[in-house]
Write an enzyme that holds these catalytic residues in place. Sequence first.
Site, short mmCIF file in Angstrom:
data_model
loop_
_atom_site.label_atom_id
_atom_site.label_comp_id
_atom_site.label_asym_id
_atom_site.label_seq_id
_atom_site.Cartn_x
_atom_site.Cartn_y
_atom_site.Cartn_z
N LYS A 148 -11.30 37.84 -45.21
CA LYS A 148 -11.71 36.78 -44.27
C LYS A 148 -13.23 36.71 -44.13
CE LYS A 148 -7.44 35.79 -42.24
NZ LYS A 148 -6.37 35.98 -41.35
N LYS A 185 -1.75 34.42 -51.33
CA LYS A 185 -0.77 34.38 -50.25
C LYS A 185 -0.80 33.01 -49.54
CE LYS A 185 -1.59 36.11 -45.91
NZ LYS A 185 -0.90 35.54 -44.77
N LYS A 224 -1.90 30.38 -43.11
CA LYS A 224 -2.12 29.17 -42.33
C LYS A 224 -3.58 28.83 -42.09
CE LYS A 224 -0.33 31.57 -38.39
NZ LYS A 224 -1.34 32.55 -38.02
P1 ATP Z 1 -3.97 33.83 -40.85
O1 ATP Z 1 -4.46 33.25 -42.13
O2 ATP Z 1 -4.53 33.17 -39.64
O3 ATP Z 1 -4.05 35.33 -40.84
P2 ATP Z 1 -1.14 34.09 -41.40
O4 ATP Z 1 -0.31 33.01 -42.02
O5 ATP Z 1 -1.44 35.31 -42.19
O6 ATP Z 1 -2.45 33.41 -40.81
P3 ATP Z 1 -0.49 35.74 -39.12
O7 ATP Z 1 -0.42 35.27 -37.72
O8 ATP Z 1 -1.66 36.57 -39.53
O9 ATP Z 1 -0.38 34.48 -40.07
O10 ATP Z 1 0.82 36.53 -39.47
C1 ATP Z 1 2.04 36.38 -38.78
C2 ATP Z 1 3.13 37.12 -39.52
O11 ATP Z 1 3.48 36.41 -40.71
C3 ATP Z 1 2.69 38.53 -39.99
O12 ATP Z 1 3.78 39.41 -39.82
C4 ATP Z 1 2.38 38.33 -41.44
O13 ATP Z 1 2.53 39.51 -42.19
C5 ATP Z 1 3.42 37.29 -41.82
N1 ATP Z 1 2.98 36.49 -42.97
C6 ATP Z 1 1.82 35.81 -43.07
N2 ATP Z 1 1.74 35.18 -44.25
C7 ATP Z 1 2.89 35.49 -44.92
C8 ATP Z 1 3.38 35.14 -46.22
N3 ATP Z 1 2.68 34.35 -47.04
N4 ATP Z 1 4.59 35.61 -46.59
C9 ATP Z 1 5.32 36.41 -45.76
N5 ATP Z 1 4.90 36.78 -44.53
C10 ATP Z 1 3.69 36.32 -44.10
MG MG Z 2 -2.64 36.91 -41.35
#
Ligand code: ATP
Ligand code: MG
Length: 329
Positions: free
Chosen positions: A112, A195, A198
């Site tokens: 990040k 990955k 969001k």
């Molecule tokens: P950010 O980019 O803001 O970190 P994020 O999509 O990674 O967003 P988080 O809020 O960090 O979302 O993660 C929420 C949950 O979703 C965590 O348990 C994380 O491991 C899971 N997660 C995030 N992205 C994935 C993915 N691509 N596949 C499976 N699980 C995911």
């Molecule tokens: Mg995340």
Amino acid sequence: MAERILTGIKPTGQLTLGNYIGVLKHLHKEVDRGECFYFIADLHALTLPIEPEVLRQNSIDLACFYLAAGLDPKKVTLFLQSSVSAHAELNAIMQNYLYMGELSRMTQFKDKSAKMKENAIGLGLFAYPVLMASDIILYDASIVPVGEDQIQHVELTRDLVNRINNRYGDILTMPKAEMRKVGARIMSLSDPTKKMSKSDPKGDIFLKDDLAVIRKKIMSAVTDSGSEVKYDVENKPGISNLLTIYAALKEISIEEAEKEFVNSRYGDFKKAVADVVCAEMEVFQKKYREILESKAYEEVLKEGAIKANKIANITLKRVKKAVGLLNID
Ligand code: ATP
Ligand code: MG
């Protein structure tokens, strides 16, 4: 004591199919294993710049998403991280027991911060794992369902728990990360080596996307050379990702999914994936809209905060006492 299960999601943007498959979809089943604490990690959402109104809306959406995923608020405690001040208080204590070197090795921080100018990287982004460790420790959570990207943070929490327990006696519960066998890391549809995330929305399926948009995104997902529908992450990352999505939503193994498509062409396979995703999202989105309109989440979050505060303050007191802070109330 019954097992405690804890997880959080950041309201940093629209949730993706990755969040849904990796954690959200399965959370309702955990009630059979123990006491569940699920939260909206709004303090964590401040670690990257975000508009106040966006954060507010995302937090409401996330509450509705949790409920739309089938959580029964009578059986789970759903709350906003910022409504339980013990998270910030424990963070202030725990930050003294995690070290700069170990925090700078966290891949999430490296990924990040790499995209940012150095003087725009907040201390909160660097110290994120301290707050996350505090989130877990406060509820004496032994099970932490997460996607693969969060494993490193839970491992660091385990190191911290060891450190504290060795220094002050066994005062903290040792947590363990749990990942889905299928779907712990859903990849971007436009670049299946990255990955789905969001806050980096290219190639994502968002849970609020129109079904027609979802279908279009899947039909135009990057695929690989060759024509066989086969799980091979190295040589066929795009097809492997779509197979994972299909298998995870149908709750079958990758091998079973592969068998269904032995004689299929990419186009037919993608159509089948789109059908499964759209069918699941149609039901999910309908529930989400009902909950949003009824504002049912308001009462749930209020009650959740009361329950969470009670539990969290017990641990906070225990830690304060152990490290030598006076509890005078
Ligand atoms: P950010 O980019 O803001 O970190 P994020 O999509 O990674 O967003 P988080 O809020 O960090 O979302 O993660 C929420 C949950 O979703 C965590 O348990 C994380 O491991 C899971 N997660 C995030 N992205 C994935 C993915 N691509 N596949 C499976 N699980 C995911
Ligand atoms: Mg995340």
